[in-house]
Write an enzyme that holds these catalytic residues in place. Structure first.
Site, PDB file in Angstrom:
ATOM      1  N   CYS A 101       0.841  -1.213   0.000  1.00 52.98           N
ATOM      2  CA  CYS A 101       0.000   0.000   0.000  1.00 52.98           C
ATOM      3  C   CYS A 101       0.869   1.253   0.000  1.00 52.98           C
ATOM      4  CB  CYS A 101      -0.929  -0.011   1.206  1.00 52.98           C
ATOM      5  SG  CYS A 101      -2.007   1.427   1.314  1.00 52.98           S
ATOM      6  N   CYS A 197      -6.329  -4.396   6.842  1.00 46.06           N
ATOM      7  CA  CYS A 197      -7.494  -3.510   6.829  1.00 46.06           C
ATOM      8  C   CYS A 197      -8.624  -4.030   5.949  1.00 46.06           C
ATOM      9  CB  CYS A 197      -7.094  -2.103   6.429  1.00 46.06           C
ATOM     10  SG  CYS A 197      -6.691  -1.895   4.690  1.00 46.06           S
TER      11      CYS A 197
END
Lengths: 357, 368
Positions: A101, A197
Site C-alpha cells: 500500500c 485492513c
C-alpha cells in the site's frame, strides 16, 4: 511547503497533520477511500476505511483547521494491494499488504497526484524519521522502536522519500495520544489498527479460503511421503508447528514444522526444526532508499517482519538480487516477505524474499 | 442569506408565541405565518391555502410522492413515472415505493441536451395511462439548469396528477402553479436567499392525501409539527424582495461561458442547446477528474460543485450527465458553477483568471 496530509481517521495521522500545520506548512487533509463498499462502523481494532473513519478524519481536519477532501483510491487499492495479496498467496508466498500500500498507493498514486496538482509532498502518521544528509534525504527508524514502521516504508525510492514527511518519528505513541488529547482531537483514545485492513473479520485464513478455495491436499515430509492431510494450503504458515493433525509420528517423537507450501501441487511440506533453519536469503526486485547496495559484502542488519528483530548479517547485491548472510540461523522464513536492510537505524533498501537456504 | 431575510428572521425569533395557541401572542405569530403564506402563494401563482410548510424540499417531495401514490393506488394504479434526471429527493422516495409498496417506477429518458423525452411519455401513456399513479418531473435540473417542458407534460398527463420539484427554478424564472395546471409543487427557501431547513409543498386545493407525519395536524392535516415561524417569515421576505434579477445573472453567465470557451476550447457546455436557468453552468473538461478540480478551485477560493458524493464521501459520476449520454469518465470530468444574485463581474473575472491553471493541473494529476 504545500502538503497533502493522508488522514485515515486515526490518532497518528491526525497529530501528524496538526504538527505539519504548526511547522508552517500549507496543509490539506485527504482521506483515502480504499474500499468500494465501505462498512458503516469500525469494529474495535479491526479494519479501517469505514464511513465512521472518514467522519473521524473530517472532524480531526476541522479541529486542526485545514480543508478536507476524500479521494477515491478504491480501484488502485484493489488492483495494487488486494489482488497482489491474493496472487502472492496463490503462489505460496506470504506478502505484506501494508508495504504494498505504501509502495503503490500512499507514496505513488497519492504522491504523484499531489505533485501534479502543485503540492510538494505527502504527510503521514507513520512512525519513522527522515534526515537530511550530504547524500540526500535518508529514511530511519522511529524513536519509539515498539511502533517503528520503517520496515513497511522500505519500499520507498529516493524520489518518494524526498516527498514524504513523517512528523511522528521523534515521539513515542504514548506521547502522541497525550498530544492528541491536548489538541482536542476526539480520536486521542481511538484503538490502534491491527491486522489487515481489508479483512475486517480478522480471519485471514477464512478470507483467503473464500477467494482461493479450500481444497484439501497432502501434508508430506521432505522425502515426499504423505503423513497427513491439510484443509487448504493457504491457511498454513512457514514454521507452524501446532494444528497440523499429522497421523504418522517421527521416529524420535520430535515435532514437525511447516517448511514449504507448494500451491501448484496443493502440498504442505513439513520437516524437523533443523530443516526449518536458514542462514541466507535472496530477494528480488530490490528498492534502494539511498545509495545502491554494491557487490561488496557489507556488515549490517536484516529484518524480515514488520516488528521483527534486526538480525546481524553481511549483505550484497549481485546486479539482480539482494543477498543477506545471517550470523546466526533463523527458523521459519516465508518467501514473499520483505527483507529490509538496515545500517544502524538507517534503512538501506529492501527486496522481496524469493529464496532461502 | 439575504440581509432582509436575516432581519425578518431575527425579529421573528424574539417574538413570543406558538402559532397554534389561541391567546394573543399565539394569534400574533399566526398572523405572521398567514401573511407569509399569502406572499409565497402570490409569488408561485397559487392560493395561499395551497401552501403547506415543511422542514425541507426533500420532505415536500416525500409527502407528494408517497401521498399521491397511496391515494391513487387505492384506485388500482401503481406506476410512478419520473424523469431520469430527478434530484435524489425524488429518486429515493420513488425507489422506496418500489421496495416497500410494490410500486413500478418508469424512468422518462432525456435527450443529449438534458430535456425529457415527451414522445416517450406520450407513447407510454397511450399504452398504460390507466396504471399510472403519478408523474414527477422537475421544473429545471439542479446540475445543468436545463428547463423542462412541464406545460406540455401536464397536457399529456390529462387526469394523471403531476408533481413538479421546482426548488431550483423558484424565484429565478417565471413560474405559476395554477397556470401550469400541476397537482403539486415543491419549493425550498435556501435556494432564494432564505434560511436553511424550511420548504413548502404547494398542493392543489381539494386534493387530500395521506400524511407522513402525524401529530397536531397543523398544515391541512397533511403535515404535523409546530410551525417554524422565524424561518417561514424569512422565506417569504426573501422571495418578496425580488433581489434576483434574471437578466443580470443571464448576462454574467453568458459572459462566463463565452470566456471559458475561448480559454479552454475543448470544454463542453452541458445542455448547451436547451433553455436553461440563468444561474447554473455545467462544463465538462475532458481529461480531468472533478474531485481534483474541486480541490484546486477551493484552494483558489472558488466554490463549485461536482455531481454528488456517496455516503462515504466519494465523488460519483452524476446520474444526470450519464442520462444525457456521458460516459462514466466524462461525467466525472465535469464541474458545476452557480451564479447568484450577489455574483459580480469581478467574481467571474477572478474565476476566469484561475480556471486555466486549475484545468492544466487537473489534467496533469489525472494519472489513471
Amino acid at each position: 511547503m504545500k502538503l497533502i496530509a493522508a488522514m485515515s481517521g486515526g490518532v497518528d495521522s491526525a497529530v501528524a497533520a496538526a504538527r505539519a500545520v504548526e511547522e508552517g506548512h500549507e496543509v490539506i487533509g485527504v482521506h483515502l477511500a480504499l474500499s468500494a463498499n465501505p462498512q458503516k462502523y469500525r469494529s474495535g481494532a479491526r479494519g479501517c476505511c469505514t464511513i465512521e473513519d472518514s467522519h473521524d478524519a473530517r472532524r480531526a481536519a476541522d479541529v486542526i483547521g485545514i480543508p478536507f477532501y476524500i479521494w477515491d483510491m478504491a480501484e488502485e487499492f484493489h488492483d495494487g494491494v488486494v489482488e497482489d495479496f491474493l496472487a502472492e498467496y496463490a503462489q505460496g508466498r506470504t506478502p505484506n499488504p501494508c508495504l504494498r500500500c505504501n509502495e503503490k498507493i500512499k507514496f505513488a498514486a497519492v504522491l504523484d497526484r499531489a505533485r501534479a496538482m502543485g503540492f510538494d509532498g505527502v504527510v503521514t502518521g507513520h512512525y519513522a524519521r527522515t534526515e537530511i544528509t550530504p547524500e540526500g534525504k535518508t529514511l530511519h527508524r522511529a524513536i519509539d522502536i515498539s511502533k517503528d514502521q520503517s520496515y513497511v516504508l522500505s519500499v520507498l525510492t529516493v524520489e518518494q522519500i524526498a516527498g514524504a514527511i513523517f512528523p511522528l518519528g521523534d515521539t513515542t505513541k504514548v506521547d502522541i495520544r497525550k498530544e492528541a488529547a491536548e489538541r482536542g482531537l476526539a480520536v486521542a483514545e481511538k484503538p490502534d489498527s491491527h491486522d489487515i485492513c481489508f479483512v475486517p473479520s480478522g480471519d485471514n485464513a477464512g478470507w483467503l479460503r473464500d477467494r482461493l478455495g479450500s481444497e484439501t491436499g497432502p501434508i508430506v515430509d521432505q522425502s515426499g511421503t504423505k503423513i497427513g492431510e491439510h484443509k487448504g494450503a493457504y491457511t498454513y504458515t512457514i514454521g507452524q508447528r501446532k494444528g497440523l493433525g499429522l497421523t504418522v509420528p517421527t521416529v524420535d517423537g520430535s515435532p514437525r514444522f511447516v517448511l514449504k507450501i507448494e500451491p501448484v501441487s496443493n502440498t504442505v511440506v513439513v520437516g524437523s526444526r533443523e530443516e526449518l533453519a536458514i542462514t541466507s536469503m535472496k530477494g528480488e526486485r530490490p528498492v534502494w532508499c539511498g545509495a545502491a547496495v554494491t557487490s561488496t559484502p557489507t556488515r549490517g542488519f536484516v529484518q524480515i517482519r514488520a516488528h521483527g528483530q534486526a538480525l546481524p548479517c553481511n549483505y550484497f547485491f549481485d546486479g539482480t538480487n539482494l543477498h543477506a548472510q545471517l550470523d546466526e540461523a533463523l527458523l521459519g522464513l516465508a518467501t514473499g516477505q520483505a527483507m529490509v536492510i538496515y545500517d544502524g537505524d538507517r534503512v538501506v533498501g529492501s527486496a522481496t524474499i524469493c529464496e532461502t537456504n | 442569506m439575504l440581509d432582509c431575510a436575516i432581519d425578518a428572521m431575527t425579529t421573528a425569533l424574539s417574538k413570543l408565541g406558538n402559532p397554534s395557541s389561541l391567546h394573543t401572542p399565539g394569534r400574533s405569530v399566526r398572523k405572521d405565518i398567514e401573511e407569509a403564506r399569502e406572499v409565497i402563494g402570490r409569488e408561485v401563482g397559487s392560493l395561499a391555502s395551497e401552501i403547506i410548510f415543511t422542514g425541507s424540499g426533500t420532505e415536500a417531495n416525500n409527502i407528494a410522492l408517497k401521498g399521491l401514490f397511496w391515494k391513487r393506488r387505492a384506485e388500482g394504479r401503481n406506476v410512478v413515472l419520473i424523469s431520469a434526471i430527478e434530484h435524489h429527493a425524488i429518486i429515493d422516495p420513488a425507489q422506496w415505493l418500489v421496495t416497500h409498496e410494490k410500486a413500478e417506477v418508469i424512468e422518462i429518458p432525456v435527450t443529449n441536451d438534458g430535456v425529457i423525452d415527451c414522445a416517450f411519455v406520450e407513447k407510454f401513456l397511450s399504452q398504460r395511462a390507466d396504471e399510472v399513479a403519478l408523474i414527477a418531473v422537475m421544473h429545471s435540473n439542479n446540475e445543468t439548469g436545463v428547463l423542462q417542458p412541464i406545460s406540455e407534460l401536464v397536457n399529456l398527463a390529462g387526469d394523471i396528477p403531476v408533481h413538479c420539484d421546482a426548488v431550483q427554478s423558484f424565484g429565478k424564472v417565471p413560474l405559476s402553479f395554477s397556470e401550469l395546471g400541476l397537482t403539486s409543487l415543491t419549493l425550498s427557501a435556501h435556494k432564494i436567499g432564505g434560511p436553511l431547513g424550511i420548504g413548502a409543498l404547494v398542493l392543489k386545493r381539494g386534493i387530500e392525501i395521506p400524511a407522513l407525519l402525524h401529530g397536531g395536524g397543523q398544515e391541512r392535516e397533511i403535515r404535523s409539527g409546530t410551525l417554524n415561524t422565524p424561518s417561514i417569515v424569512a422565506f417569504a421576505t426573501a422571495i418578496a424582495s425580488h433581489q434576483y434579477v434574471s437578466d443580470v445573472v443571464t448576462k454574467l453567465r453568458d459572459y462566463f461561458i463565452s470566456n471559458v470557451q475561448t480559454l479552454l476550447p475543448d470544454a463542453i457546455l452541458n445542455g448547451a442547446k436547451s433553455s436553461r436557468l440563468p444561474g447554473i453552468v455545467n462544463f465538462t473538461f475532458p481529461g480531468t477528474q472533478s474531485d481534483t478540480l474541486l480541490l484546486l478551485m477551493d484552494s483558489a477560493n472558488v466554490s463549485c460543485s461536482t455531481g454528488s458524493a456517496c455516503s462515504a464521501g466519494v465523488h460519483e459520476a452524476s446520474h444526470v450527465l450519464l442520462a444525457m449520454g456521458h460516459s462514466e469518465k466524462t461525467a466525472q470530468s465535469s464541474l458545476r458553477f452557480s451564479l447568484g444574485a450577489s455574483t459580480t463581474q469581478s467574481d467571474i473575472d477572478y474565476v476566469l483568471s484561475v480556471l486555466p491553471d486549475v484545468i492544466a493541473r487537473g489534467r496533469a494529476a489525472n494519472l489513471s
